[in-house]
Design an enzyme around this catalytic site. Structure first.
Site, PDB file in Angstrom:
ATOM      1  N   ASP A  46       0.843  -1.194   0.000  1.00 44.66           N
ATOM      2  CA  ASP A  46       0.000   0.000   0.000  1.00 44.66           C
ATOM      3  C   ASP A  46       0.876   1.242   0.000  1.00 44.66           C
ATOM      4  O   ASP A  46       1.868   1.327   0.736  1.00 44.66           O
ATOM      5  CB  ASP A  46      -0.905   0.023   1.236  1.00 44.66           C
ATOM      6  CG  ASP A  46      -1.721   1.305   1.303  1.00 44.66           C
ATOM      7  OD1 ASP A  46      -2.666   1.441   0.491  1.00 44.66           O
ATOM      8  OD2 ASP A  46      -1.406   2.182   2.134  1.00 44.66           O
ATOM      9  N   TYR A  51       2.791  10.428   0.480  1.00 37.68           N
ATOM     10  CA  TYR A  51       3.971   9.998   1.223  1.00 37.68           C
ATOM     11  C   TYR A  51       5.239  10.520   0.566  1.00 37.68           C
ATOM     12  O   TYR A  51       5.782   9.916  -0.365  1.00 37.68           O
ATOM     13  CB  TYR A  51       4.022   8.470   1.324  1.00 37.68           C
ATOM     14  CG  TYR A  51       2.814   7.829   1.962  1.00 37.68           C
ATOM     15  CD1 TYR A  51       1.989   8.540   2.839  1.00 37.68           C
ATOM     16  CD2 TYR A  51       2.481   6.508   1.691  1.00 37.68           C
ATOM     17  CE1 TYR A  51       0.879   7.949   3.426  1.00 37.68           C
ATOM     18  CE2 TYR A  51       1.376   5.903   2.285  1.00 37.68           C
ATOM     19  CZ  TYR A  51       0.576   6.630   3.143  1.00 37.68           C
ATOM     20  OH  TYR A  51      -0.526   6.037   3.717  1.00 37.68           O
ATOM     21  N   LYS A  77      -3.588   5.751  -3.269  1.00 34.20           N
ATOM     22  CA  LYS A  77      -4.675   6.615  -2.796  1.00 34.20           C
ATOM     23  C   LYS A  77      -4.864   7.800  -3.726  1.00 34.20           C
ATOM     24  O   LYS A  77      -3.955   8.161  -4.482  1.00 34.20           O
ATOM     25  CB  LYS A  77      -4.364   7.080  -1.364  1.00 34.20           C
ATOM     26  CG  LYS A  77      -4.116   5.892  -0.428  1.00 34.20           C
ATOM     27  CD  LYS A  77      -3.825   6.321   0.987  1.00 34.20           C
ATOM     28  CE  LYS A  77      -3.522   5.106   1.847  1.00 34.20           C
ATOM     29  NZ  LYS A  77      -2.174   4.578   1.595  1.00 34.20           N
ATOM     30  N   GLY A 234      -1.124   1.468  10.441  1.00 34.26           N
ATOM     31  CA  GLY A 234      -0.521   1.982  11.669  1.00 34.26           C
ATOM     32  C   GLY A 234      -0.724   1.113  12.892  1.00 34.26           C
ATOM     33  O   GLY A 234      -1.063   1.640  13.957  1.00 34.26           O
ATOM     34  N   GLY A 239       4.672   3.972  15.810  1.00 32.00           N
ATOM     35  CA  GLY A 239       5.987   3.484  16.212  1.00 32.00           C
ATOM     36  C   GLY A 239       6.180   3.211  17.686  1.00 32.00           C
ATOM     37  O   GLY A 239       7.088   2.487  18.077  1.00 32.00           O
ATOM     38  N   ILE A 240       5.331   3.783  18.546  1.00 27.28           N
ATOM     39  CA  ILE A 240       5.505   3.630  19.987  1.00 27.28           C
ATOM     40  C   ILE A 240       5.377   2.167  20.423  1.00 27.28           C
ATOM     41  O   ILE A 240       5.974   1.746  21.414  1.00 27.28           O
ATOM     42  CB  ILE A 240       4.493   4.526  20.755  1.00 27.28           C
ATOM     43  CG1 ILE A 240       4.803   4.570  22.251  1.00 27.28           C
ATOM     44  CG2 ILE A 240       3.065   4.071  20.518  1.00 27.28           C
ATOM     45  CD1 ILE A 240       6.016   5.361  22.616  1.00 27.28           C
ATOM     46  N   ALA A 242       6.504  -0.283  18.691  1.00 27.51           N
ATOM     47  CA  ALA A 242       7.585  -1.040  18.060  1.00 27.51           C
ATOM     48  C   ALA A 242       8.941  -0.510  18.495  1.00 27.51           C
ATOM     49  O   ALA A 242       9.929  -0.616  17.768  1.00 27.51           O
ATOM     50  CB  ALA A 242       7.450  -0.968  16.541  1.00 27.51           C
TER      51      ALA A 242
END
Length: 336
Positions: A46, A51, A77, A234, A239-240, A242
């Protein structure tokens, strides 16, 4: 068409980090990460023009354009048209300010009209070097980017992008379409429409170990009732979950850091990885078709694949529930 019939597996690859989200990722590192995802057997990818102003699409396309097109499923998208001219002002990304400051310097047109949708798709095909997409998501028509004006943007998409994507699906050009957002309300509004009808949705950050109660109140029951599938974006909450420090694309606040500490203590007690808990939780809801963590290092992809298949004891899920770390309404793996 049901997303579960389209997607080749429950683990996909999200490419927002390849757009230089948070940091400038070297080209060779980005390419090695995509190659690692391929080598690990991941076949759903995806991406989005947003981005890094096309950078993630370019990097993903460098690898995927060399693979047989029928061997993988690809989604991007619509809603952002990447222009040739250079951006001279500081872009306004709403709550996501500064997110892709290391991306391409191109100016980005934020528009969800029929014409812009066609242009967005054409640009994505060109950047990626592929001949088609399987799934197209209508990107970010929500409060986090537009504040009180989000309903106006939703209406622009309803009369523009929704109709274009419905036509492309009906013509067989794409297999499915839906919304790709960080908020539940636009999806709820779309599911309530008589026409056009989406095939699924990509919900980022709203069905994770740290944030899922709101989605369970209204959106997911609606989706289940209408037999509409969800791709979970997400899953590590920026990220918190991981090992990172970001939550909701910002530095994590103290209350989130404390909750992660409690989660970490529980996974350590049961001898499992926090990534396994996060991914398997997100996939436990009946509506969930796939989860798409992002990565910028090959080792992280290997961790994600291992986490998906890691054996998590039922006792962990029982303790998670007993500790009040998940909503009582959240389905847990294996009926725990």
């Amino acid at each position: 068409m049901s997303l579960k019939k389209i997607l080749p597996g429950r683990l996909g690859f999200g490419t927002a980090p390849l757009g230089n989200m948070f940091r400038a990722v070297p080209d060779e590192e980005a390419q090695a990460t995509v190659e690692a995802a391929w080598d690990q057997g991941i076949r759903y990818y995806d991406t989005a023009p947003f981005y890094g102003a096309g950078l993630a699409e370019q990097r993903l396309g460098q690898v995927l354009s060399t693979k047989p097109r029928d061997s993988y499923v690809l989604s991007t998208k619509v809603g952002r048209v990447i222009l040739d001219e250079v951006e001279t002002d500081v872009p306004d990304f709403g709550e996501k300010g500064g997110l892709f400051e290391h991306g391409n310097p191109n100016k980005v047109l934020h528009e969800w009209t029929a014409d812009a949708t066609e242009r967005s798709i054409e640009g994505s095909l060109r950047r990626m070097g592929v001949d088609r997409f399987d799934i197209l998501w209508v990107h970010d028509i929500a409060q986090d980017f537009h504040g009180d004006a989000w309903v106006q943007k939703f209406e622009e998409a309803r009369t523009g992008a929704f109709r274009v994507l419905s036509r492309l699906r009906d013509e067989g050009v794409i297999k499915a379409w839906g919304l790709g957002v960080n908020k539940t309300e636009p999806i709820e509004m779309t599911l309530a429409l008589d026409e056009p009808k989406p095939d699924g949705f990509l919900l980022a950050g709203r069905y994770t170990l740290l944030d899922h109660a709101h989605a369970l109140q209204r959106l997911l029951p609606m989706a289940q009732e209408r037999d509409v599938d969800m791709v979970v974006g997400g899953p590590y909450s920026s990220g918190i979950l991981a090992g990172g420090t970001h939550f909701e694309y910002q530095q994590a606040p103290p209350e989130i850091i404390e909750k992660v500490k409690r989660l970490k203590a529980l996974v350590d007690k049961h001898g499992i990885s926090i990534k396994a808990a996060a991914l398997q939780f997100s996939l436990a809801h009946p509506v969930a078709a796939a989860v798409i963590p992002g990565a910028t290092r090959p080792s992280h992809v290997a961790e994600d694949v291992a986490a998906l298949h890691e054996t998590v004891p039922a006792a962990f899920w029982h303790d998670l529930r007993a500790a009040g770390l998940v909503s009582p309404a959240a389905p847990l793996p294996n009926g725990a």
